[in-house]
Design a protein around this motif. Structure first.
Motif, PDB file in Angstrom:
ATOM      1  N   MET A 128       0.836  -1.197   0.000  1.00  0.00           N
ATOM      2  CA  MET A 128       0.000   0.000   0.000  1.00  0.00           C
ATOM      3  C   MET A 128       0.872   1.249   0.000  1.00  0.00           C
ATOM      4  SD  MET A 128      -2.201   1.944   2.883  1.00  0.00           S
ATOM      5  CE  MET A 128      -0.822   1.745   3.925  1.00  0.00           C
ATOM      6  N   LYS A 129       1.920   1.238   0.818  1.00  0.00           N
ATOM      7  CA  LYS A 129       2.796   2.408   0.907  1.00  0.00           C
ATOM      8  C   LYS A 129       3.610   2.591  -0.370  1.00  0.00           C
ATOM      9  CE  LYS A 129       2.995   2.870   5.875  1.00  0.00           C
ATOM     10  NZ  LYS A 129       3.807   2.834   7.085  1.00  0.00           N
ATOM     11  N   GLN A 130       4.029   1.512  -0.986  1.00  0.00           N
ATOM     12  CA  GLN A 130       4.773   1.618  -2.244  1.00  0.00           C
ATOM     13  C   GLN A 130       3.918   2.272  -3.326  1.00  0.00           C
ATOM     14  OE1 GLN A 130       6.208  -2.079  -3.901  1.00  0.00           O
ATOM     15  NE2 GLN A 130       6.619  -1.135  -5.869  1.00  0.00           N
ATOM     16  N   TYR A 131       2.689   1.801  -3.498  1.00  0.00           N
ATOM     17  CA  TYR A 131       1.822   2.385  -4.516  1.00  0.00           C
ATOM     18  C   TYR A 131       1.388   3.790  -4.125  1.00  0.00           C
ATOM     19  CZ  TYR A 131       1.898  -1.854  -7.191  1.00  0.00           C
ATOM     20  OH  TYR A 131       2.328  -2.907  -7.958  1.00  0.00           O
ATOM     21  N   GLY A 132       1.161   4.018  -2.835  1.00  0.00           N
ATOM     22  CA  GLY A 132       0.816   5.358  -2.364  1.00  0.00           C
ATOM     23  C   GLY A 132       1.942   6.344  -2.586  1.00  0.00           C
ATOM     24  N   ASN A 133       3.167   5.901  -2.405  1.00  0.00           N
ATOM     25  CA  ASN A 133       4.328   6.752  -2.625  1.00  0.00           C
ATOM     26  C   ASN A 133       4.414   7.201  -4.086  1.00  0.00           C
ATOM     27  OD1 ASN A 133       6.730   8.037  -1.714  1.00  0.00           O
ATOM     28  ND2 ASN A 133       7.917   6.427  -2.685  1.00  0.00           N
ATOM     29  N   ASN A 134       3.930   6.358  -4.985  1.00  0.00           N
ATOM     30  CA  ASN A 134       3.959   6.666  -6.416  1.00  0.00           C
ATOM     31  C   ASN A 134       2.730   7.442  -6.893  1.00  0.00           C
ATOM     32  OD1 ASN A 134       6.393   5.329  -6.679  1.00  0.00           O
ATOM     33  ND2 ASN A 134       5.392   3.378  -7.079  1.00  0.00           N
ATOM     34  N   GLY A 135       1.843   7.806  -5.972  1.00  0.00           N
ATOM     35  CA  GLY A 135       0.669   8.591  -6.355  1.00  0.00           C
ATOM     36  C   GLY A 135      -0.514   7.759  -6.805  1.00  0.00           C
ATOM     37  N   SER A 136      -0.561   6.492  -6.429  1.00  0.00           N
ATOM     38  CA  SER A 136      -1.629   5.608  -6.898  1.00  0.00           C
ATOM     39  C   SER A 136      -2.833   5.528  -5.975  1.00  0.00           C
ATOM     40  CB  SER A 136      -1.073   4.191  -7.111  1.00  0.00           C
ATOM     41  OG  SER A 136      -0.076   4.211  -8.107  1.00  0.00           O
ATOM     42  N   ASN A 137      -2.775   6.144  -4.780  1.00  0.00           N
ATOM     43  CA  ASN A 137      -3.873   6.052  -3.824  1.00  0.00           C
ATOM     44  C   ASN A 137      -4.451   7.428  -3.512  1.00  0.00           C
ATOM     45  OD1 ASN A 137      -3.337   3.299  -3.711  1.00  0.00           O
ATOM     46  ND2 ASN A 137      -2.011   3.501  -1.936  1.00  0.00           N
ATOM     47  N   VAL A 138      -5.721   7.436  -3.138  1.00  0.00           N
ATOM     48  CA  VAL A 138      -6.472   8.654  -2.846  1.00  0.00           C
ATOM     49  C   VAL A 138      -6.329   9.013  -1.371  1.00  0.00           C
ATOM     50  CG1 VAL A 138      -8.828   9.595  -2.727  1.00  0.00           C
ATOM     51  CG2 VAL A 138      -8.149   8.173  -4.666  1.00  0.00           C
ATOM     52  N   ARG A 176      -1.782   4.751  11.632  1.00  0.00           N
ATOM     53  CA  ARG A 176      -0.905   3.813  10.921  1.00  0.00           C
ATOM     54  C   ARG A 176      -1.042   3.944   9.405  1.00  0.00           C
ATOM     55  NH1 ARG A 176      -2.058  -1.766  12.200  1.00  0.00           N
ATOM     56  NH2 ARG A 176      -0.337  -2.191  10.788  1.00  0.00           N
ATOM     57  N   GLY A 177      -2.155   4.509   8.941  1.00  0.00           N
ATOM     58  CA  GLY A 177      -2.360   4.689   7.510  1.00  0.00           C
ATOM     59  C   GLY A 177      -1.926   6.045   6.990  1.00  0.00           C
ATOM     60  N   VAL A 178      -1.307   6.853   7.861  1.00  0.00           N
ATOM     61  CA  VAL A 178      -0.825   8.183   7.476  1.00  0.00           C
ATOM     62  C   VAL A 178       0.649   8.063   7.094  1.00  0.00           C
ATOM     63  CG1 VAL A 178      -0.390  10.545   8.258  1.00  0.00           C
ATOM     64  CG2 VAL A 178      -2.451   9.336   9.030  1.00  0.00           C
ATOM     65  N   PHE A 179       0.970   8.517   5.900  1.00  0.00           N
ATOM     66  CA  PHE A 179       2.365   8.519   5.450  1.00  0.00           C
ATOM     67  C   PHE A 179       2.526   9.513   4.319  1.00  0.00           C
ATOM     68  CE2 PHE A 179       0.166   5.213   3.087  1.00  0.00           C
ATOM     69  CZ  PHE A 179       0.603   5.381   1.783  1.00  0.00           C
ATOM     70  N   GLU A 180       3.788   9.780   3.974  1.00  0.00           N
ATOM     71  CA  GLU A 180       4.069  10.693   2.870  1.00  0.00           C
ATOM     72  C   GLU A 180       3.887   9.928   1.567  1.00  0.00           C
ATOM     73  OE1 GLU A 180       7.265  14.023   2.371  1.00  0.00           O
ATOM     74  OE2 GLU A 180       8.130  12.126   1.683  1.00  0.00           O
ATOM     75  N   GLY A 181       2.957  10.409   0.775  1.00  0.00           N
ATOM     76  CA  GLY A 181       2.668   9.753  -0.491  1.00  0.00           C
ATOM     77  C   GLY A 181       2.653  10.740  -1.638  1.00  0.00           C
ATOM     78  N   GLY A 182       2.514  10.201  -2.820  1.00  0.00           N
ATOM     79  CA  GLY A 182       2.497  11.031  -4.014  1.00  0.00           C
ATOM     80  C   GLY A 182       1.110  11.545  -4.327  1.00  0.00           C
ATOM     81  N   VAL A 183       1.050  12.793  -4.737  1.00  0.00           N
ATOM     82  CA  VAL A 183      -0.187  13.422  -5.176  1.00  0.00           C
ATOM     83  C   VAL A 183       0.089  14.005  -6.554  1.00  0.00           C
ATOM     84  CG1 VAL A 183      -1.863  15.244  -4.699  1.00  0.00           C
ATOM     85  CG2 VAL A 183      -0.850  13.969  -2.799  1.00  0.00           C
ATOM     86  N   PHE A 184      -0.779  13.718  -7.523  1.00  0.00           N
ATOM     87  CA  PHE A 184      -0.578  14.217  -8.879  1.00  0.00           C
ATOM     88  C   PHE A 184      -0.819  15.715  -8.954  1.00  0.00           C
ATOM     89  CE2 PHE A 184      -1.379   9.737  -9.962  1.00  0.00           C
ATOM     90  CZ  PHE A 184      -0.269   9.519 -10.768  1.00  0.00           C
ATOM     91  N   VAL A 185       0.065  16.409  -9.654  1.00  0.00           N
ATOM     92  CA  VAL A 185      -0.110  17.822  -9.973  1.00  0.00           C
ATOM     93  C   VAL A 185      -0.024  17.943 -11.490  1.00  0.00           C
ATOM     94  CG1 VAL A 185       0.722  18.766  -7.792  1.00  0.00           C
ATOM     95  CG2 VAL A 185       2.363  18.253  -9.566  1.00  0.00           C
ATOM     96  N   GLU A 186      -0.781  18.825 -12.050  1.00  0.00           N
ATOM     97  CA  GLU A 186      -0.904  18.901 -13.506  1.00  0.00           C
ATOM     98  C   GLU A 186       0.212  19.661 -14.199  1.00  0.00           C
ATOM     99  OE1 GLU A 186      -4.207  18.630 -15.454  1.00  0.00           O
ATOM    100  OE2 GLU A 186      -5.156  17.440 -13.902  1.00  0.00           O
ATOM    101  N   ASP A 187       0.924  20.496 -13.472  1.00  0.00           N
ATOM    102  CA  ASP A 187       1.851  21.417 -14.135  1.00  0.00           C
ATOM    103  C   ASP A 187       3.324  21.038 -14.037  1.00  0.00           C
ATOM    104  OD1 ASP A 187       2.172  21.840 -11.472  1.00  0.00           O
ATOM    105  OD2 ASP A 187       1.550  23.936 -11.484  1.00  0.00           O
TER     106      ASP A 187
END
Length: 183
Positions: A90-100, A113-124
């Protein structure tokens, strides 16, 4: 990392071209690296459907055997609205911006336990490394051990988390179903 995203893109294109990428209803995908979730899939599906009513029509899909390639294929196919998988995945995919982010629906303190630094998509392209992914700390996953419905079917594994992929067909509906699993 580019190889993973390239492979995901190729798999997605193949599934779309062959017609296997489509789905009907609402699906939850479960994979466990310490057990076989298929033993609870029917009961979980029935309990959840009873709680939600007739809509959405829920289908619980499980993988009897843990395989990281299976997780990759399932994410790439984009056919599931909720993923339940081991914390590291979950953290691996979240880190890559795959989770909401689930911040607007669930309490970060309750599910820390479900809080971590993950990727968020930005358009620019203003992400941390000039890409389209910016790192932010959010609640991305709910531990199964804290989910009432999994406790009821006696499958509240401490290593598993529920998360919503960015490819979910309806993110608000996914959050509603995830909430139903926790209450």
């Amino acid at each position: 990392m580019k190889r993973v995203w390239g492979l995901m893109a190729i798999i997605s294109i193949i599934l779309v071209l062959t017609g296997c990428g489509g789905k009907s209803g609402f699906t939850i995908f479960i994979i466990d690296n310490q057990g076989d979730p298929s033993v609870i899939s029917e009961q979980l599906q029935a309990n959840l459907q009873q709680k939600l009513g007739e809509e959405p029509k829920v289908e619980v899909v499980t993988s009897a055997m843990y395989d990281v390639q299976k997780i990759l294929v399932e994410y790439a196919a984009g056919g599931h609205d909720i993923f339940i998988l081991p914390e590291a995945d979950m953290k691996q995919y979240g880190n890559n911006g795959s989770n909401v982010s689930l911040d607007d629906t669930f309490d970060q303190e309750k599910y820390e336990r479900g809080v971590f630094e993950g990727g968020v998509f930005v358009e620019d392209g203003t992400g941390d490394d000039g890409s389209d992914i910016k790192k932010e700390t959010h609640l991305y996953g709910i531990p199964l051990e804290d989910m009432k419905m999994f406790q009821e079917v006696q499958y509240a594994a401490k290593n598993l988390f529920a998360t919503i992929p960015v490819s979910a067909s309806n993110i608000e509906e996914s959050k509603k179903v995830l909430k139903a699993l926790t209450e």
